[in-house]
Design an enzyme around this catalytic site. Structure first.
Site: not given
Length: 489
Positions: A91, A93-94, A114, A127, A184, A253-254, A263
């Protein structure tokens, strides 16, 4: 009329999805946030005032200390395969989505911070993002845009003395990222692997509605979406290969559902060509090496297809995946046809290219300068270092060059100077070499962002020769060999 950032932000369309998809979470304030880099060109494209001074309170808005009126910041949940291992919950996260804005092309762009602090998916982390990695992401996303490679963008960089602990004590920063969506592959994996097929269908329909409307009328919209993502991803990775770009952490996830470079962590542009180059110090097995990127892209697309199987026929999905190789080869050939100054691509050109790459790999020939200087074969422009002197086996290169000149010379009706001009339009003079980024980072850590801004100006036009940036086109110095980047950010 351009408007100030605090005026009329659109509520993100992602917030129209069911609550299962995200959590509303405010950014965590920073100590004395300071806007240190502002992307005037992108601001203008978003119909924002290009002058940062015209945006009252911009440091606080983009540092997370103030929330836009009517904004409901959110972070989304997803999962993914990291270095080939399935992780059931990841998820944002930051990263916190704060708004949407229309751009000059009629497309809506998400605005995301970000490094804005912890979210429900921070997994006990802080984060935050450090200044070092934030500068690298800002520089590279804009460098990729200058190269014409699909990418997320960077609107602003805010720095703060807020301490952040990684291997050592560093300081925090926030990058304002811009993209049509940050969805993503991992978003689709999350709902599929958790057997939430209705949510999977909702996300698929939402993605098609907003970004792939042409898929809506297909017999199988989900299959049409997969096929479209396969095509975009194949083209993107072919462009990476052409400029010697290594992503470094191609986890699912990227991977952007839009085929954007997403990312920027331990990335790198190659200096000396090494087909097995690993840019990520954390990648001990070489899973994400340069020559593995096309295969990893297909692996990731297979993971996406697996996630979408509840919505499509398995055999049709397999057939779509089998199409990746041809799509990639077509895009790859197109890239190198232009780099070689050829008007068409013939079967024998694969041998011509392979022989050259083998020579470059054996000699660790500088990727960017060689391709740029190859144009001199056609217009006789003098070079600081002759082409043959960049190879250990000069005789074999001389033989290759004769074959290449014969092939290029067989193109009738083409002015050699026009060939050279076309090659220079396809082969950048400037890329974000690691040592250039490192020099800018070291200065910025002392409070001087002048080099970051100079680099951004140069990389915005990477194909245009500009005397004031001549040093940026030189091969990496010896000390650059000791630089390493990892997943720490």
């Amino acid at each position: 009329m351009p408007y100030a950032f605090a005026e009329s932000p659109f509520s993100p369309r992602f917030a129209t999805l069911p609550p299962r998809f995200f959590a509303h979470v405010p950014p965590t304030p920073l100590t004395t946030p300071q806007l240190v880099v502002w992307n005037s060109a992108l601001a203008r494209d978003l119909d924002l005032h290009p002058d940062a001074q015209a945006h009252a309170g911009i440091d606080d808005y983009l540092g997370g200390n103030r929330i836009l009126e009517n904004s409901l910041p959110l972070a989304s949940v997803y999962c993914g395969h990291q270095f080939g291992v399935y992780v059931s919950q990841l998820g944002d996260g930051r990263a916190i989505l704060i708004a949407e804005l229309p751009d000059a092309h009629g497309q809506t762009q998400e605005i995301q911070l970000k490094g804005a602090g912890p979210t429900p998916w921070s997994r006990h982390a802080d984060g935050r993002a450090v200044l070092r990695s934030s500068i690298r992401e800002y520089l590279c996303s804009e460098a990729m845009h200058g190269l014409g490679i699909p990418t997320t963008r960077a609107l602003a960089l805010v720095a703060s003395p807020t301490p952040v602990w990684r291997e050592t004590r560093e300081t925090a920063a926030v990058v304002t990222r811009v993209a049509p969506t940050f969805v993503r592959f991992g978003h689709f994996e999350y709902y599929s692997h958790h057997d939430e097929h209705e949510h999977l269908r909702t996300l698929t329909d939402w993605t098609i509605q907003h970004f792939y409307p042409e898929c809506a009328t297909a017999p199988s919209p989900a299959l049409a979406l997969l096929e479209a993502v396969i095509a975009r991803t194949a083209r993107m990775v072919a462009q990476w290969q052409a400029v010697g770009f290594c992503h470094g952490v191609m986890n699912t996830d990227n991977m952007s559902i839009l085929g954007l470079t997403l990312d920027y962590g331990p990335f790198g542009f190659m200096d000396g060509f090494n087909a097995r180059h690993i840019c990520n110090h954390s990648d001990e097995s070489g899973r994400y090496a340069y020559n593995q990127q096309p295969q990893v892209a297909l692996w990731n697309l297979n993971a996406l297809a697996q996630a979408l199987l509840p919505l499509m026929d398995r055999e049709a999905a397999i057939a779509a995946l089998h199409g990746f190789q041809a799509l990639f080869e077509e895009a790859f050939a197109s890239q190198f046809q232009a780099k070689l100054g050829l008007t068409s691509w013939q079967d024998e050109d694969w041998t011509l290219l392979t022989d050259l790459l083998n020579l470059m790999h054996a000699s660790r020939t500088d990727w960017t300068t060689f391709w740029r200087d190859l144009a001199s074969v056609h217009d006789g422009r003098p070079l600081t270092t002759p082409l043959r002197d960049r190879f250990v086996d000069r005789d074999t290169f001389d033989a290759w060059l004769v074959t290449y000149q014969t092939r290029a010379g067989a193109q009738t009706g083409i002015n050699p100077e026009d060939v050279a001009t076309g090659m220079r339009a396809a082969n950048p003079l400037y890329v974000l070499r690691n040592h250039l980024a490192e020099t800018a980072i070291r200065m910025a850590q002392q409070g001087d962002f002048a080099e970051v801004k100079r680099l951004l100006d140069c990389l915005a036009q990477p194909f245009n020769e500009r005397p004031e940036y001549a040093s940026y086109a030189e091969p990496a110095p010896d000390w650059a060999a000791d630089l390493s980047v990892s997943c720490s950010s």
